[in-house]
Write a protein that holds these residues in place. Structure first.
Motif, mmCIF file in Angstrom:
data_model
loop_
_atom_site.group_PDB
_atom_site.id
_atom_site.type_symbol
_atom_site.label_atom_id
_atom_site.label_comp_id
_atom_site.label_asym_id
_atom_site.label_seq_id
_atom_site.Cartn_x
_atom_site.Cartn_y
_atom_site.Cartn_z
ATOM 1 N N ALA A 132 -13.851 -43.552 8.717
ATOM 2 C CA ALA A 132 -12.732 -42.880 8.047
ATOM 3 C C ALA A 132 -11.968 -41.995 9.027
ATOM 4 O O ALA A 132 -12.373 -40.865 9.286
ATOM 5 N N PRO A 133 -10.874 -42.504 9.601
ATOM 6 C CA PRO A 133 -10.041 -41.646 10.451
ATOM 7 C C PRO A 133 -9.481 -40.493 9.616
ATOM 8 O O PRO A 133 -8.970 -40.701 8.522
ATOM 9 N N GLU A 134 -9.600 -39.276 10.134
ATOM 10 C CA GLU A 134 -9.172 -38.093 9.384
ATOM 11 C C GLU A 134 -7.797 -37.599 9.807
ATOM 12 O O GLU A 134 -7.132 -36.910 9.047
ATOM 13 N N GLY A 135 -7.402 -37.909 11.030
ATOM 14 C CA GLY A 135 -6.095 -37.464 11.488
ATOM 15 C C GLY A 135 -6.102 -37.069 12.943
ATOM 16 O O GLY A 135 -7.122 -37.103 13.619
ATOM 17 N N GLU A 136 -4.931 -36.695 13.403
ATOM 18 C CA GLU A 136 -4.726 -36.379 14.814
ATOM 19 C C GLU A 136 -3.719 -35.247 14.903
ATOM 20 O O GLU A 136 -2.783 -35.188 14.101
ATOM 21 N N ASP A 143 -9.806 -36.573 14.680
ATOM 22 C CA ASP A 143 -11.045 -36.386 13.925
ATOM 23 C C ASP A 143 -11.356 -37.656 13.151
ATOM 24 O O ASP A 143 -10.452 -38.313 12.619
ATOM 25 N N LEU A 144 -12.639 -37.947 13.083
ATOM 26 C CA LEU A 144 -13.114 -39.178 12.464
ATOM 27 C C LEU A 144 -14.401 -38.867 11.723
ATOM 28 O O LEU A 144 -15.224 -38.091 12.221
ATOM 29 N N THR A 145 -14.571 -39.435 10.542
ATOM 30 C CA THR A 145 -15.831 -39.299 9.813
ATOM 31 C C THR A 145 -16.463 -40.671 9.677
ATOM 32 O O THR A 145 -15.788 -41.633 9.292
ATOM 33 N N LEU A 146 -17.733 -40.759 10.017
ATOM 34 C CA LEU A 146 -18.511 -41.969 9.786
ATOM 35 C C LEU A 146 -19.375 -41.708 8.568
ATOM 36 O O LEU A 146 -20.137 -40.740 8.537
#
Length: 143
Positions: free
Chosen positions: A51-55, A70-73
């Motif tokens: 789940a890419p969270e943003g940049e 930011d990325l959530t696995l």
């Protein structure tokens, strides 16, 4: 940009080296509806959703900018409902395997330049345990 199709594909390839994962995909809400209804989602486990969270730009310089992504696995594993020092050995072994899988996933992400920000337990439905692994990556780019 840090989060691109190529960077996601590279991360998936690195995660595929973690042979314990049965399912790897981009997070498109596959589990959300089921977890909200306290039902086991129809996914093969252990599963990992990306789940890419943003940049965002972190600082500005005259010639260079630093960007952070930011990325959530979201890791889903079926665990025995009991895992304590009084539990049978197979339950404890299953939990040890779960902890080792978290470590493998983190190492695979680090190979692609992602840094661990932390991880925590998420939803638990029946024997399905969700763990959210928070990752970040920073890069410099010319203005």
């Amino acid at each position: 940009m840090i989060i691109t199709i190529d960077s996601i594909k590279a991360l998936i390839r690195a995660l595929q080296e973690t042979t314990s994962l049965a399912y790897i995909a981009l997070d498109q809400g596959q589990c959300d509806e089921y977890l909200d209804e306290l039902k086991h989602p129809p996914i093969k486990t252990p599963a990992l959703l990306i789940a890419p969270e943003g940049e965002e730009r972190c600082n500005e310089d005259k010639e260079w900018d630093r960007y952070r992504a930011d990325l959530t696995l979201r890791l889903y594993v079926n665990l025995p409902l009991i895992a304590s020092s009084a539990a049978p050995d197979r339950h404890l072994e299953s939990y040890a395997h779960y902890l080792a899988l978290i470590d493998e996933v983190i190492k695979a992400a680090k190979k692609e330049g992602w840094r661990l920000e932390g991880y925590k337990a998420g939803a638990r439905v029946e024997s399905l345990q969700e763990t959210r692994i928070q990752l970040a990556r920073e890069e410099w780019a010319e203005d």
